[in-house]
Design a protein around this motif. Sequence first.
Motif, PDB file in Angstrom:
ATOM      1  N   TYR A  60       1.086  -1.143   0.108  1.00  0.00           N
ATOM      2  CA  TYR A  60       0.052  -0.014  -0.248  1.00  0.00           C
ATOM      3  C   TYR A  60       0.971   1.328   0.109  1.00  0.00           C
ATOM      4  O   TYR A  60       2.191   1.199   0.048  1.00  0.00           O
ATOM      5  CB  TYR A  60      -0.982   0.133   1.244  1.00  0.00           C
ATOM      6  N   GLY A  61       0.427   2.373   0.097  1.00  0.00           N
ATOM      7  CA  GLY A  61       1.034   3.611   0.192  1.00  0.00           C
ATOM      8  C   GLY A  61       1.620   4.073  -1.297  1.00  0.00           C
ATOM      9  O   GLY A  61       1.259   3.411  -2.182  1.00  0.00           O
ATOM     10  N   SER A  62       2.797   4.760  -1.119  1.00  0.00           N
ATOM     11  CA  SER A  62       3.118   5.333  -2.634  1.00  0.00           C
ATOM     12  C   SER A  62       3.681   4.261  -3.360  1.00  0.00           C
ATOM     13  O   SER A  62       3.779   4.557  -4.601  1.00  0.00           O
ATOM     14  CB  SER A  62       4.215   6.376  -2.263  1.00  0.00           C
ATOM     15  N   ASN A  65       0.252   3.148  -4.825  1.00  0.00           N
ATOM     16  CA  ASN A  65      -1.015   3.866  -5.304  1.00  0.00           C
ATOM     17  C   ASN A  65      -0.452   5.011  -6.590  1.00  0.00           C
ATOM     18  O   ASN A  65      -1.278   5.549  -7.108  1.00  0.00           O
ATOM     19  CB  ASN A  65      -1.011   5.036  -4.198  1.00  0.00           C
ATOM     20  N   ALA A 137      -6.106   1.648   4.616  1.00  0.00           N
ATOM     21  CA  ALA A 137      -5.019   2.162   3.915  1.00  0.00           C
ATOM     22  C   ALA A 137      -4.962   1.396   2.486  1.00  0.00           C
ATOM     23  O   ALA A 137      -4.623   2.144   1.477  1.00  0.00           O
ATOM     24  CB  ALA A 137      -3.686   2.161   4.742  1.00  0.00           C
ATOM     25  N   LYS A 162       4.310  17.078  -4.771  1.00  0.00           N
ATOM     26  CA  LYS A 162       4.907  16.428  -3.582  1.00  0.00           C
ATOM     27  C   LYS A 162       6.703  16.946  -3.533  1.00  0.00           C
ATOM     28  O   LYS A 162       6.976  16.954  -2.575  1.00  0.00           O
ATOM     29  CB  LYS A 162       4.930  14.742  -4.063  1.00  0.00           C
ATOM     30  N   SER A 180       1.854  13.194   2.269  1.00  0.00           N
ATOM     31  CA  SER A 180       1.664  12.992   0.888  1.00  0.00           C
ATOM     32  C   SER A 180       0.401  12.680   0.490  1.00  0.00           C
ATOM     33  O   SER A 180      -0.130  12.953  -0.624  1.00  0.00           O
ATOM     34  CB  SER A 180       2.929  11.847   0.387  1.00  0.00           C
ATOM     35  N   TYR A 181      -0.184  11.612   1.162  1.00  0.00           N
ATOM     36  CA  TYR A 181      -1.558  11.290   0.936  1.00  0.00           C
ATOM     37  C   TYR A 181      -2.558  12.683   0.885  1.00  0.00           C
ATOM     38  O   TYR A 181      -3.251  12.518  -0.023  1.00  0.00           O
ATOM     39  CB  TYR A 181      -1.935  10.308   2.044  1.00  0.00           C
ATOM     40  N   ASP A 288     -11.337  12.824   4.548  1.00  0.00           N
ATOM     41  CA  ASP A 288     -10.637  11.571   4.111  1.00  0.00           C
ATOM     42  C   ASP A 288     -11.863  10.726   3.475  1.00  0.00           C
ATOM     43  O   ASP A 288     -12.943  11.077   3.707  1.00  0.00           O
ATOM     44  CB  ASP A 288     -10.297  10.511   5.362  1.00  0.00           C
ATOM     45  N   HIS A 294     -12.497  11.806   9.318  1.00  0.00           N
ATOM     46  CA  HIS A 294     -11.215  12.051   9.787  1.00  0.00           C
ATOM     47  C   HIS A 294     -10.836  13.131   8.822  1.00  0.00           C
ATOM     48  O   HIS A 294     -10.879  13.275   7.576  1.00  0.00           O
ATOM     49  CB  HIS A 294     -10.582  10.809   9.269  1.00  0.00           C
ATOM     50  N   LEU A 296      -7.992  15.200   7.397  1.00  0.00           N
ATOM     51  CA  LEU A 296      -6.358  14.995   7.195  1.00  0.00           C
ATOM     52  C   LEU A 296      -5.586  16.166   7.495  1.00  0.00           C
ATOM     53  O   LEU A 296      -4.430  16.112   7.311  1.00  0.00           O
ATOM     54  CB  LEU A 296      -6.288  14.570   5.540  1.00  0.00           C
TER      55      LEU A 296
END
Length: 333
Positions: A60-62, A65, A137, A162, A180-181, A288, A294, A296
């Motif tokens: 997951y994450g960068s 994505n 996530a 970014k 970053s998200y 979010d 939530h 961010l």
Amino acid sequence: RFQRRNRPCRYDIDCFTPSFLSIFESLVPSEEEIAKQKQLLTSLSRLINEEWPNSKLYLYGSCANSFGFSNSDIDLCLSIDDTEISKVDIILKLADILQAGNLQNIQPLTRARVPIVKLMDPETGLSCDICVNNLLAVVNTKLLRDYAQIDRRLRQLAFIVKHWAKSRRVNETYQGTLSSYAYVIMCIHLLQQRRILPCLQEMEATYYATVDDSNCAYFDQVDKLNNYGAHNRDTVSRLLWAFFHYWAYEHDYTRDVISIRTGRIMSKEQKDWTRRVGNDRHLICIEDPFEISHDLGRVVDKFSIKILREEFERAANILQFDSNPITALFEPY
Ligand code: ATP
Ligand code: MG
């Protein structure tokens, strides 16, 4: 402020597009690097499955994505359906399994807000973090990746934003600036406003996941949408200008919440985000897409909001007036 708010973009903005695109290209990870990440996922999955046959390891994450730079760390999530054993014990046991599998620099961080194990794989030289049962996530990673496939300008814009945020040191959540998200969500919002991207969560759902108490459903057949934004011919430099101009002069920080879930701007009143509750100050509000309570922007405090807004204005002014905006924009802080 009113005058600035309505100021049109400089007429020669498009002449910077080739330079911005070459910066984008220089940040994209190589095929070779992506193959190494897959290789690591496969070997770790095999190792962990010997101990926990019903578990599954997700990227997951960068790195998953599609918004990851080259040489970034890998985020992995172990999904395991075992109520007998606590998360902390899973992390500790995972550390033992990894040790036995000859991985290096293994550090279980059981007291972090999100408990993880850190490790380095000597075969590929890659470092990664593994968390446990953080499936939201994994789902938001897929949403971001799906948006990126609709229009290539999203990925170009988000990479440059970014890169700017890292150069100017406003991508540090522990110092009260944004993840970053969060920046990627802000880019999606801008492109939704310009009808370059649709709102996938408002369309008829083709993908469903229930994670904890959140219902995650959206239209994920994005290959059917690859012409969606074609009517809009804005270049990445024009979109970058629009991004900073929006956050410098157009966004209403006292009232507005951006929401890619609805494809609209919501009010703080609608969300009941009008006052500080605990540590959530709601000084910049970014909903979010799945965990809708939530914000961010909750990491942002009264000091860092000032820094952030000054940086948005600095960037907007550079793109508007500077004769060499590329150098000035990414000047290290
Ligand atoms: P970088 O290139 O800076 O490492 P990244 O895409 O890995 O970028 P992070 O902000 O480190 O971005 O987040 C990693 C993943 O963790 C995100 O893709 C998202 O799935 C999840 N995530 C991060 N922050 C949040 C948050 N505040 N709420 C929910 N999920 C989050
Ligand atoms: Mg990361």
